[in-house]
Design a protein around this motif. Structure first.
Motif, PDB file in Angstrom:
ATOM      1  N   MET A 164       3.288   8.735  -5.263  1.00 38.25           N
ATOM      2  CA  MET A 164       2.387   8.365  -4.177  1.00 38.25           C
ATOM      3  C   MET A 164       1.281   9.390  -4.001  1.00 38.25           C
ATOM      4  N   ARG A 165       1.213  10.367  -4.901  1.00 38.45           N
ATOM      5  CA  ARG A 165       0.211  11.425  -4.762  1.00 38.45           C
ATOM      6  C   ARG A 165      -0.364  11.776  -6.135  1.00 38.45           C
ATOM      7  N   PRO A 166      -1.482  12.535  -6.147  1.00 39.98           N
ATOM      8  CA  PRO A 166      -2.090  12.911  -7.433  1.00 39.98           C
ATOM      9  C   PRO A 166      -1.086  13.656  -8.303  1.00 39.98           C
ATOM     10  N   PRO A 167      -1.189  13.525  -9.629  1.00 42.92           N
ATOM     11  CA  PRO A 167      -2.214  12.785 -10.377  1.00 42.92           C
ATOM     12  C   PRO A 167      -1.888  11.309 -10.583  1.00 42.92           C
ATOM     13  N   TYR A 168      -0.775  10.843  -9.968  1.00 44.81           N
ATOM     14  CA  TYR A 168      -0.339   9.477 -10.226  1.00 44.81           C
ATOM     15  C   TYR A 168      -1.029   8.457  -9.324  1.00 44.81           C
ATOM     16  N   MET A 169      -1.536   8.897  -8.193  1.00 41.50           N
ATOM     17  CA  MET A 169      -2.226   7.981  -7.289  1.00 41.50           C
ATOM     18  C   MET A 169      -3.419   8.701  -6.669  1.00 41.50           C
ATOM     19  N   ILE A 170      -4.573   8.066  -6.708  1.00 39.88           N
ATOM     20  CA  ILE A 170      -5.789   8.642  -6.145  1.00 39.88           C
ATOM     21  C   ILE A 170      -5.718   8.556  -4.621  1.00 39.88           C
ATOM     22  N   PRO A 171      -5.929   9.664  -3.910  1.00 39.14           N
ATOM     23  CA  PRO A 171      -5.916   9.602  -2.441  1.00 39.14           C
ATOM     24  C   PRO A 171      -6.864   8.535  -1.922  1.00 39.14           C
ATOM     25  N   GLY A 172      -6.383   7.769  -0.956  1.00 39.04           N
ATOM     26  CA  GLY A 172      -7.180   6.685  -0.400  1.00 39.04           C
ATOM     27  C   GLY A 172      -6.889   5.334  -1.012  1.00 39.04           C
ATOM     28  N   LYS A 173      -6.178   5.316  -2.140  1.00 39.03           N
ATOM     29  CA  LYS A 173      -5.858   4.057  -2.824  1.00 39.03           C
ATOM     30  C   LYS A 173      -4.479   3.527  -2.452  1.00 39.03           C
ATOM     31  N   GLU A 174      -3.743   4.278  -1.619  1.00 35.16           N
ATOM     32  CA  GLU A 174      -2.358   3.889  -1.335  1.00 35.16           C
ATOM     33  C   GLU A 174      -2.266   2.504  -0.698  1.00 35.16           C
ATOM     34  N   SER A 175      -3.090   2.266   0.315  1.00 38.24           N
ATOM     35  CA  SER A 175      -3.026   0.975   1.018  1.00 38.24           C
ATOM     36  C   SER A 175      -3.325  -0.189   0.082  1.00 38.24           C
ATOM     37  N   LYS A 176      -4.308  -0.017  -0.792  1.00 37.27           N
ATOM     38  CA  LYS A 176      -4.663  -1.091  -1.732  1.00 37.27           C
ATOM     39  C   LYS A 176      -3.513  -1.413  -2.664  1.00 37.27           C
ATOM     40  N   LEU A 177      -2.835  -0.369  -3.185  1.00 34.15           N
ATOM     41  CA  LEU A 177      -1.752  -0.607  -4.142  1.00 34.15           C
ATOM     42  C   LEU A 177      -0.505  -1.172  -3.472  1.00 34.15           C
ATOM     43  N   LEU A 178      -0.277  -0.801  -2.217  1.00 31.14           N
ATOM     44  CA  LEU A 178       0.939  -1.252  -1.541  1.00 31.14           C
ATOM     45  C   LEU A 178       0.752  -2.588  -0.829  1.00 31.14           C
ATOM     46  N   ALA A 179      -0.490  -2.969  -0.571  1.00 32.09           N
ATOM     47  CA  ALA A 179      -0.732  -4.199   0.199  1.00 32.09           C
ATOM     48  C   ALA A 179      -0.098  -5.449  -0.412  1.00 32.09           C
ATOM     49  N   PRO A 180      -0.171  -5.661  -1.741  1.00 33.29           N
ATOM     50  CA  PRO A 180       0.370  -6.918  -2.281  1.00 33.29           C
ATOM     51  C   PRO A 180       1.891  -7.007  -2.266  1.00 33.29           C
ATOM     52  N   VAL A 181       2.612  -5.858  -2.339  1.00 34.35           N
ATOM     53  CA  VAL A 181       4.071  -5.939  -2.482  1.00 34.35           C
ATOM     54  C   VAL A 181       4.681  -6.492  -1.201  1.00 34.35           C
ATOM     55  N   ASP A 182       5.805  -7.180  -1.345  1.00 37.46           N
ATOM     56  CA  ASP A 182       6.399  -7.879  -0.220  1.00 37.46           C
ATOM     57  C   ASP A 182       7.363  -7.018   0.589  1.00 37.46           C
ATOM     58  N   LYS A 183       7.944  -6.018  -0.052  1.00 32.77           N
ATOM     59  CA  LYS A 183       8.906  -5.152   0.634  1.00 32.77           C
ATOM     60  C   LYS A 183       8.887  -3.780  -0.032  1.00 32.77           C
ATOM     61  N   ILE A 184       9.074  -2.725   0.773  1.00 30.99           N
ATOM     62  CA  ILE A 184       9.174  -1.369   0.240  1.00 30.99           C
ATOM     63  C   ILE A 184      10.504  -0.790   0.703  1.00 30.99           C
ATOM     64  N   VAL A 185      11.322  -0.398  -0.243  1.00 28.60           N
ATOM     65  CA  VAL A 185      12.623   0.195   0.062  1.00 28.60           C
ATOM     66  C   VAL A 185      12.546   1.681  -0.273  1.00 28.60           C
ATOM     67  N   VAL A 186      12.928   2.534   0.679  1.00 24.41           N
ATOM     68  CA  VAL A 186      12.897   3.984   0.476  1.00 24.41           C
ATOM     69  C   VAL A 186      14.289   4.552   0.701  1.00 24.41           C
ATOM     70  N   ASN A 187      14.502   5.790   0.248  1.00 22.29           N
ATOM     71  CA  ASN A 187      15.848   6.360   0.322  1.00 22.29           C
ATOM     72  C   ASN A 187      16.036   7.367   1.448  1.00 22.29           C
ATOM     73  N   SER A 188      15.040   7.512   2.340  1.00 18.68           N
ATOM     74  CA  SER A 188      15.192   8.418   3.478  1.00 18.68           C
ATOM     75  C   SER A 188      14.110   8.141   4.500  1.00 18.68           C
ATOM     76  N   GLU A 189      14.347   8.598   5.712  1.00 17.68           N
ATOM     77  CA  GLU A 189      13.336   8.516   6.767  1.00 17.68           C
ATOM     78  C   GLU A 189      12.132   9.362   6.392  1.00 17.68           C
ATOM     79  N   TYR A 190      12.394  10.481   5.706  1.00 16.18           N
ATOM     80  CA  TYR A 190      11.292  11.331   5.266  1.00 16.18           C
ATOM     81  C   TYR A 190      10.323  10.566   4.366  1.00 16.18           C
ATOM     82  N   VAL A 191      10.838   9.839   3.365  1.00 17.63           N
ATOM     83  CA  VAL A 191       9.967   9.076   2.472  1.00 17.63           C
ATOM     84  C   VAL A 191       9.268   7.964   3.244  1.00 17.63           C
TER      85      VAL A 191
END
Length: 398
Positions: free
Chosen positions: A132-159
């Motif tokens: 979710m951070r550089p160099p794998y993701m350009i800052p500011g692009k997070e919302s665009k990449l996550l918008a289409p997915v239907d559900k996000i499952v994470v492994n902690s409250e921190y994430v």
């Protein structure tokens, strides 16, 4: 070329079990004892509850495994690694149209798959914030990449909070599913049989009458092993019989050295009677090392999403001294199942916490047993599997 079409209600195919594809990150093969924690989570979570679906797991080729295999009863289809991996997965979904996809730890892959099949529900299961951070993701692009997915499952409250901070619009899509541990793989210390077996193994290794600190994990700067070695001279003043076992290597499944591992070896020379480096050990052999430990130390300097090593220590009824960072405080209860220390004051607080617990065997026993109870009640793989099944069911019903 076959064009993907969602199964229509009332068709012959819709009367059969829905098709589900699970997409691994494409870094390590599955199944394998030499893979990362992501593959371990998939191996433990999905097979027990996959029966309502016709499930396939997509991964990469390697380690002499064939292009087609099985994880228990689930077919594993393996493709070339690298840039061809996700395009190969997309082609496979076109050939075997699925009603649902669970994409692990690669936001961009989930985005590409959803774009290729906009009518197919896609779940993104995030095991860390790395991608979710550089160099794998350009800052500011997070919302665009996550918008289409239907559900996000994470492994902690921190994430969860880390994702929300980068993509606030995704907040309503996020669900937490904690990983788990298999208790019966670990020999708990606090029984007559367990103590006798432990004493025999320590004697065989020539470590009798030593109090054992254990580090298990990758040897990379962010894990903070150098800070643990820096703290050893102070620890040995109060606990001259202490022995630190460093189990792991810089890479999953490999024993290749790096500048950092060589730095650790040089750093340990000044306390060489108190440190042993154990090369990379396959995951199925790790319970034997936990059995030897008086304390497990997790001195991470960067934010850990969760840290399965904490659960494994608890399953072995061993207290944990860990950094208060990332998702670790969601696992280790300070003063109950272990002690948490500040990353900013690591060397000082780490030494103090270790010395205290090494000098208080009754406290170690109390914390170790409390950790075992906590793991048994909240952090079994069965719990993770059931939550995963509920999440998949909710998305499928929508």
């Amino acid at each position: 070329m076959m064009i993907y079409k969602p199964i229509e209600k009332g068709s012959e195919c819709s009367m059969r079990s829905p098709r589900l594809v699970v997409v691994t990150p494409g870094s390590f093969v599955i199944p394998s004892f030499r893979s990362s924690s992501v593959e371990r989570v998939i191996e433990h979570t999905i097979p027990p509850v996959a029966d309502p679906y016709r499930t396939r797991i997509y991964g990469i080729r390697g380690e002499g495994l064939s292009a087609r295999g099985r994880l228990k009863r689930i077919p594993c289809i393996r493709f070339p690694r690298g840039k061809k991996y996700i395009p190969s997965v997309i082609k496979a979904i076109k050939r075997w149209p699925a009603q649902l996809a669970d994409v692990h730890n690669r936001p961009f892959a989930a985005y590409r798959i959803k774009k290729a099949f906009p009518r197919m529900p896609v779940i993104l299961t995030l095991h860390s914030t790395t991608f979710m951070r550089p160099p794998y993701m350009i800052p500011g692009k997070e919302s665009k990449l996550l918008a289409p997915v239907d559900k996000i499952v994470v492994n902690s409250e921190y994430v969860k909070q880390a994702v929300i901070s980068r993509a606030p619009q995704a907040a309503e899509k996020i669900t937490i599913n904690y990983p788990g541990v298999q208790i019966d793989r670990f020999r708990q210390r606090w029984t007559a049989e367990g103590e006798a077996e432990r004493a025999a193994r320590l004697h065989e290794a020539g470590w009798q009458n030593r109090r054992i600190l254990l580090y298990v994990g990758r040897l990379v700067p962010g894990k903070g092993v150098h800070r643990l070695i820096e703290a050893l001279p102070r620890i040995t003043v109060f606990c001259p019989d202490v022995l630190l076992l460093v189990v792991g290597s810089a890479f999953y499944g490999k024993r290749r050295s790096t500048a950092y591992t060589r730095q650790l070896q040089a750093q340990a020379e000044s306390v060489k009677d108190h440190v042993r480096f154990i090369p990379y050990t396959p995951h199925d052999q790790l319970p034997g090392w936990y059995q030897l430990a008086d304390l497990v130390v997790v001195p991470s300097l960067r934010d850990e999403a969760f840290g399965l090593v904490n659960l494994e220590a608890m399953a072995a009824a061993v207290p944990v001294v860990a950094a208060r960072t990332g998702g670790i405080p969601e696992v280790v209860q300070d003063g109950i199942t272990g002690l948490l220390v500040s990353p900013e004051r690591m060397e000082e607080e780490l030494a103090e916490a270790i010395i205290r617990l090494l000098q208080e065997p009754l406290t170690r026993r109390r914390m170790g047993l409390a950790g075992l109870r906590e793991a048994s009640s909240r952090f079994l793989w069965e719990h993770s599997s059931q939550r995963w099944a509920e999440i998949i069911g909710q998305v499928a019903r929508k």
